[in-house]
Scaffold this active site. Structure first.
Site, PDB file in Angstrom:
ATOM      1  N   LYS A  52       0.844  -1.202   0.000  1.00 40.74           N
ATOM      2  CA  LYS A  52       0.000   0.000   0.000  1.00 40.74           C
ATOM      3  C   LYS A  52       0.879   1.252   0.000  1.00 40.74           C
ATOM      4  O   LYS A  52       0.608   2.225  -0.705  1.00 40.74           O
ATOM      5  CB  LYS A  52      -0.932  -0.013   1.219  1.00 40.74           C
ATOM      6  CG  LYS A  52      -2.039  -1.057   1.105  1.00 40.74           C
ATOM      7  CD  LYS A  52      -2.793  -1.273   2.416  1.00 40.74           C
ATOM      8  CE  LYS A  52      -3.832  -2.381   2.258  1.00 40.74           C
ATOM      9  NZ  LYS A  52      -4.490  -2.759   3.520  1.00 40.74           N
ATOM     10  N   GLN A  96      -4.037  -1.456   9.971  1.00 42.16           N
ATOM     11  CA  GLN A  96      -4.024  -2.780   9.343  1.00 42.16           C
ATOM     12  C   GLN A  96      -4.576  -3.824  10.321  1.00 42.16           C
ATOM     13  O   GLN A  96      -4.109  -3.933  11.459  1.00 42.16           O
ATOM     14  CB  GLN A  96      -2.592  -3.140   8.906  1.00 42.16           C
ATOM     15  CG  GLN A  96      -2.498  -4.433   8.134  1.00 42.16           C
ATOM     16  CD  GLN A  96      -3.239  -4.381   6.786  1.00 42.16           C
ATOM     17  OE1 GLN A  96      -3.092  -3.438   6.027  1.00 42.16           O
ATOM     18  NE2 GLN A  96      -4.045  -5.393   6.503  1.00 42.16           N
ATOM     19  N   ASP A 119     -10.635   3.510   4.778  1.00 39.90           N
ATOM     20  CA  ASP A 119     -10.994   2.102   4.596  1.00 39.90           C
ATOM     21  C   ASP A 119     -12.506   1.935   4.525  1.00 39.90           C
ATOM     22  O   ASP A 119     -12.997   0.907   4.059  1.00 39.90           O
ATOM     23  CB  ASP A 119     -10.479   1.265   5.784  1.00 39.90           C
ATOM     24  CG  ASP A 119      -9.171   0.564   5.463  1.00 39.90           C
ATOM     25  OD1 ASP A 119      -8.921   0.293   4.268  1.00 39.90           O
ATOM     26  OD2 ASP A 119      -8.410   0.274   6.404  1.00 39.90           O
TER      27      ASP A 119
END
Ligand SMILES: NC(=O)c1ccc[n+]([C@@H]2O[C@H](COP(=O)([O-])OP(=O)(O)OC[C@H]3O[C@@H](n4cnc5c(N)ncnc54)[C@H](OP(=O)(O)O)[C@@H]3O)[C@@H](O)[C@H]2O)c1
Length: 286
Positions: A52, A96, A119
């Protein structure tokens, strides 16, 4: 049979994002920034975050890595999230998952400011999506939708069967595709582990999206000839190979279009994280 090549499409969209990042910076002086938070030493999580951040770098999006030890407390993580929420250079916060056992994931997800929830996992983001006023679409569902749209596959008026109802993939994807608008307006059926006969439903579908985490579950006789099949699943075989939820060899004989694993939805998910970070920076820069 059309291969829904997510790797290639992701490169195209990332180049568009890089161009838009430059334009935003030139016009406003604002450079989009993503803060990634990693707790512990899960090797898969490290790899995801590395990929990412590499994609951010290529699009000239600023990125910062906050790597914390596995014994980090919930209080310490909440403190970091609060600091990132207050940092004007940070437009997106990525925590994460999974987090170590001592930390309640939902508490951390809810602590991320809804304005930086790139997200799209937070209650506010999902509530806005469900009520038709989306701010950040969750990255994987957005990647699936874009994979369809950018391959010229119409969604409006079609019957989509989504197999899987998680809060990060199946449920938000169903909400998105049944929403109003020319890139949605589908009739959506959602299946899950308690569905009596998944094949009965998938055989009715114009578009099947598999998101269950069961290797090669969808067989050729579970798909209507000419249907479009998108495979979100990522499963590791005992031989160490990555496969999707779709039996690719069998289903590709029947489907008119199909996404591969790897190289389908995965690269699109990362790209949509960059897109959401750019959108967030645009919002604050007017
Ligand atoms: N490529 C990417 O970027 C990306 C991103 C996210 C996830 N993924 C992959 O996508 C898959 C799904 O992820 P997730 O986070 O949504 O998983 P999850 O939270 O484990 O949810 C799985 C869903 O599938 C349903 N399910 C499980 N077995 C089933 C069966 N035999 N028949 C019908 N439904 C079944 C479950 O039903 P219940 O609700 O009844 O338990 C649940 O709703 C995983 O392989 C994951 O690695 C890929």
């Amino acid at each position: 049979m059309l291969l829904l090549d997510g790797k290639k499409l992701a490169q195209t969209i990332q180049a568009e994002i890089a161009r838009d990042v430059q334009a935003l910076h030139a016009a406003t002086g604002v450079r989009p920034g993503l803060a990634a938070v990693l707790v512990g030493d899960n090797s898969a999580s490290h790899l995801y975050v590395k990929n990412k951040r590499k994609a951010c770098e290529q699009a000239e999006i600023a990125s910062w890595l906050h790597a914390l030890p596995g014994e980090t407390t919930q209080f310490q993580l909440l403190d970091l999230v609060a600091r990132l929420n207050a940092d004007p250079q940070v437009h997106g916060i990525l925590v994460q998952l999974p987090l170590p056992r001592q930390i309640e994931e939902s508490a951390i997800i809810q602590a991320v400011s809804p304005d930086k929830d790139v997200d799209g996992f937070g209650v506010q983001s999902l509530g806005l999506l469900a009520t038709g006023q989306p701010r950040f679409y969750p990255c994987t569902p957005l990647g699936v939708q874009q994979l369809l749209i950018r391959n010229g596959i119409p969604i409006a008026g079609r019957h989509v069967v989504v197999v899987g109802r998680s809060n990060i993939v199946g449920k938000p994807l169903a909400l998105m595709l049944m929403g109003k608008g020319k890139e949605a307006d589908a009739t959506v059926t959602v299946c899950h582990s308690r569905t009596a006969d998944v094949g009965y439903h998938t055989r009715q579908a114009d578009i099947v999206v598999m998101a269950i985490g069961q290797a090669r579950y969808l067989k050729g006789d579970m798909v209507k000839p000419g249907a479009v099949v998108v495979d979100v699943g990522t499963n590791r075989t005992p031989e160490g190979k990555w496969v999707g939820d779709v039996d690719f060899e069998a289903v590709s004989q029947v489907a008119s279009a199909i996404s591969p694993v790897p190289g389908g939805v995965g690269p699109m998910t990362i790209t949509m994280l960059l897109y959401n970070t750019l959108q967030s920076a645009r919002r604050v820069s007017g």
